[in-house]
Write a protein that holds these residues in place. Structure first.
Motif, PDB file in Angstrom:
ATOM      1  N   VAL A  15       0.847  -1.199   0.000  1.00  0.00           N
ATOM      2  CA  VAL A  15       0.000   0.000   0.000  1.00  0.00           C
ATOM      3  C   VAL A  15       0.880   1.246   0.000  1.00  0.00           C
ATOM      4  N   VAL A  16       1.939   1.234   0.781  1.00  0.00           N
ATOM      5  CA  VAL A  16       2.850   2.370   0.832  1.00  0.00           C
ATOM      6  C   VAL A  16       3.449   2.621  -0.550  1.00  0.00           C
ATOM      7  N   ARG A  17       3.905   1.561  -1.212  1.00  0.00           N
ATOM      8  CA  ARG A  17       4.486   1.718  -2.553  1.00  0.00           C
ATOM      9  C   ARG A  17       3.455   2.264  -3.540  1.00  0.00           C
TER      10      ARG A  17
ATOM     11  N   ALA B  92      12.891  -1.133   5.302  1.00  0.00           N
ATOM     12  CA  ALA B  92      12.451  -1.205   3.907  1.00  0.00           C
ATOM     13  C   ALA B  92      11.520  -0.040   3.569  1.00  0.00           C
ATOM     14  N   LEU B  93      10.665   0.326   4.510  1.00  0.00           N
ATOM     15  CA  LEU B  93       9.782   1.475   4.283  1.00  0.00           C
ATOM     16  C   LEU B  93      10.585   2.773   4.214  1.00  0.00           C
ATOM     17  N   ARG B  94      11.589   2.910   5.093  1.00  0.00           N
ATOM     18  CA  ARG B  94      12.427   4.110   5.079  1.00  0.00           C
ATOM     19  C   ARG B  94      13.181   4.258   3.763  1.00  0.00           C
ATOM     20  N   ALA B  95      13.468   3.152   3.116  1.00  0.00           N
ATOM     21  CA  ALA B  95      14.220   3.185   1.859  1.00  0.00           C
ATOM     22  C   ALA B  95      13.392   3.740   0.703  1.00  0.00           C
ATOM     23  N   ILE B  96      12.083   3.846   0.885  1.00  0.00           N
ATOM     24  CA  ILE B  96      11.200   4.377  -0.154  1.00  0.00           C
ATOM     25  C   ILE B  96      11.165   5.895  -0.014  1.00  0.00           C
TER      26      ILE B  96
ATOM     27  N   VAL C 174       8.858   7.128   8.628  1.00  0.00           N
ATOM     28  CA  VAL C 174       8.503   6.017   9.510  1.00  0.00           C
ATOM     29  C   VAL C 174       8.522   6.508  10.954  1.00  0.00           C
ATOM     30  N   VAL C 175       7.446   6.212  11.672  1.00  0.00           N
ATOM     31  CA  VAL C 175       7.330   6.549  13.086  1.00  0.00           C
ATOM     32  C   VAL C 175       7.159   5.249  13.853  1.00  0.00           C
ATOM     33  N   VAL C 176       8.003   5.048  14.868  1.00  0.00           N
ATOM     34  CA  VAL C 176       7.899   3.851  15.707  1.00  0.00           C
ATOM     35  C   VAL C 176       7.006   4.184  16.887  1.00  0.00           C
ATOM     36  N   GLY C 177       6.000   3.355  17.123  1.00  0.00           N
ATOM     37  CA  GLY C 177       5.093   3.612  18.228  1.00  0.00           C
ATOM     38  C   GLY C 177       4.228   2.413  18.537  1.00  0.00           C
TER      39      GLY C 177
END
Length: 62
Positions: free
Chosen positions: A5-7, A29-33, A38-41
């Motif tokens: 979905v992100v892609r 992998a998400l950060r590489a896009i 990206v938020v960690v929570g």
């Protein structure tokens, strides 16, 4: 949101802020896009995610 979905959103030029529970390989992998923040929570602990989301137009779950 899943990586697929992100892609898709990025292919359409939509900026994405993704909430992840763990800062792991999937988060990397998400950060590489390009255009993905990206938020960690933890959704059960509001203080871990509220501040990064407060300026989001429409948070979406997937």
């Amino acid at each position: 949101m899943g990586g697929k979905v992100v892609r898709e959103l990025r292919e359409h030029g939509v900026p994405v802020r993704a909430l992840v529970h763990h800062d792991d390989d999937r988060a990397a992998a998400l950060r590489a896009i390009s255009g993905v923040e990206v938020v960690v929570g933890d959704l059960t602990r509001e203080r871990t995610w509220w501040r990064p989301w407060r300026d989001a137009a429409e948070p979406t779950s997937g």
